[in-house]
Design an enzyme around this catalytic site. Structure first.
Site, PDB file in Angstrom:
ATOM      1  N   THR A  12      52.608  43.676  45.660  1.00 27.64           N
ATOM      2  CA  THR A  12      53.005  44.256  46.948  1.00 27.64           C
ATOM      3  C   THR A  12      53.928  43.353  47.745  1.00 27.64           C
ATOM      4  O   THR A  12      54.870  43.822  48.381  1.00 27.64           O
ATOM      5  CB  THR A  12      51.719  44.528  47.773  1.00 27.64           C
ATOM      6  OG1 THR A  12      50.944  45.460  47.041  1.00 27.64           O
ATOM      7  CG2 THR A  12      52.029  45.084  49.135  1.00 27.64           C
ATOM      8  N   ASP A  89      45.486  42.165  43.373  1.00 27.24           N
ATOM      9  CA  ASP A  89      44.400  42.775  42.599  1.00 27.24           C
ATOM     10  C   ASP A  89      43.799  41.832  41.550  1.00 27.24           C
ATOM     11  O   ASP A  89      42.587  41.810  41.358  1.00 27.24           O
ATOM     12  CB  ASP A  89      44.880  44.067  41.914  1.00 27.24           C
ATOM     13  CG  ASP A  89      45.094  45.188  42.924  1.00 27.24           C
ATOM     14  OD1 ASP A  89      44.591  45.067  44.056  1.00 27.24           O
ATOM     15  OD2 ASP A  89      45.769  46.178  42.576  1.00 27.24           O
ATOM     16  N   CYS A 273      25.990  38.358  42.241  1.00 27.20           N
ATOM     17  CA  CYS A 273      26.089  38.014  43.669  1.00 27.20           C
ATOM     18  C   CYS A 273      27.390  37.285  43.954  1.00 27.20           C
ATOM     19  O   CYS A 273      27.945  36.622  43.086  1.00 27.20           O
ATOM     20  CB  CYS A 273      24.917  37.119  44.075  1.00 27.20           C
ATOM     21  SG  CYS A 273      23.333  37.919  43.900  1.00 27.20           S
TER      22      CYS A 273
END
Ligand code: ASP
Length: 337
Positions: A12, A89, A273
């Site tokens: 981006t 990403d 986690c």
């Protein structure tokens, strides 16, 4: 004056609006000073290199990683630091992989990107590039590691995870504090940097992608689990377990893992986690895993675990040596309590 190579891989950040069509097109990085004249204020010389083709980072793969390593290796002596502009990403995967592939790195490599294209008014790309350039051009600081700079923090790259697809604070490092924070001043935490290496820089150019990530979940089916473990040529598995490394104790589950381990497949246990890590044997639900030879990833991230498996299986043959390296930090990617 520091010499910095800006490597634009895609994502981006490099998009600008075409004035005629209004659509977003890749920006010509060789014109970086025209887009951000403020960069001239820093005491550095910026050159740029553009991937051809540039890619959305969702298309990142081992071949591109090797290409990126080759660009860095070729230019290693010529530049003092490197900035890699990359889609958000998979930025954490790339930072992790680079950290392993570049041994005895003694220069600062900073990956950055943005959530909004550089060509948009509220872009976060402007501040991210400026922050990365300011850190990379510092005359007094050398951070000999692969980092991610995002929003206002510099992180150890192989400790990060992308956690936000909407807001600018997109990255999180749950098990290692940030290396620097940008405010009115830049406050560096030098005691957290990796030590400067003593050996010679080496770029590795092999990765083994015969690996999978299996995330377990309540109700996971035996067929599905066994299908994943029976992938042709499989050599390594990142097993994303619950909490501090816990998994079902059902016989079929343990047997499927044991059979895989007997075939020579390495099972690398990491937690689902976002902070904390695996402590195998802490609960009865992980004691079986210890007995059958599952390898603890301690507090490594999934991104770093898969990168480390690809790297070690690609460059080392001895299983015991690989397991020792998996359980110990190679580039500051995990801590052992
Ligand atoms: N899909 C884009 C990429 O990762 C998103 C971004 O750059 O933020 O390349």
């Amino acid at each position: 004056m520091k010499r910095i190579l800006v490597i634009y891989t895609g994502g981006t950040i490099g998009m600008v609006k075409d004035t005629k069509s209004g659509s977003l097109l890749p920006f010509d990085m060789s014109k970086i000073y025209e887009a951000l004249p403020v960069l001239r204020e820093f005491n550095c010389d910026l050159d740029s290199y553009r991937f051809d083709p540039i890619i959305d980072s969702s298309n990142m793969n081992p071949e591109y990683w090797i290409g990126l390593v080759e660009v860095i290796e070729k230019n290693y002596e010529k530049y003092d630091s490197f900035i890699v502009l990359h889609g958000t990403d998979t930025m954490s995967y790339t930072a992790s992989t680079l950290s392993f592939m570049l041994e005895n790195l003694n220069k600062t490599i900073i990956l950055t990107g943005s959530q909004l294209p550089l060509g948009m008014i509220r872009t976060d790309g402007r501040d991210n590039i400026i922050g990365a350039v300011e850190i990379a051009s510092s005359e007094t600081i050398n951070i000999p590691e692969v980092c991610i700079f995002f929003e206002d923090r510099l992180y150890r790259g192989n400790r990060t995870t992308k956690i936000n697809a909407e807001y600018f604070e997109a990255f999180y490092s749950g098990n290692y504090p940030s290396l620097a924070k940008v405010g009115i001043n830049i406050s560096y935490k030098k005691n957290l940097f990796l030590e400067s290496p003593k050996g010679e820089f080496k770029a590795y150019k092999k990765l083994n992608d015969n690996v999978v990530i299996i995330k377990i979940y309540p109700g996971i089916k035996e067929d599905y689990f066994r299908a994943m473990l029976s992938m042709k040529d499989l050599e390594g598995v990142v097993l994303e377990t619950f909490g501090s490394g816990n998994a079902p104790t059902e016989d079929w589950f343990i047997m499927a893992l044991e059979e895989a381990i007997k075939k020579g497949i390495i099972i690398y246990n990491v937690t689902q986690c976002k902070a904390g890590g695996v402590v195998m044997g802490h609960y009865e639900t992980s004691a079986h895993l210890v007995e059958i030879g599952v390898v603890s990833g301690h507090d490594i991230t999934t991104e770093s675990a898969i990168a480390k498996l690809m790297f070690l299986l690609g460059n080392y043959d001895n299983r015991e040596e690989i397991i020792t390296m998996l359980t110990n930090p190679l580039r500051g990617e995990l801590s052992i309590n």
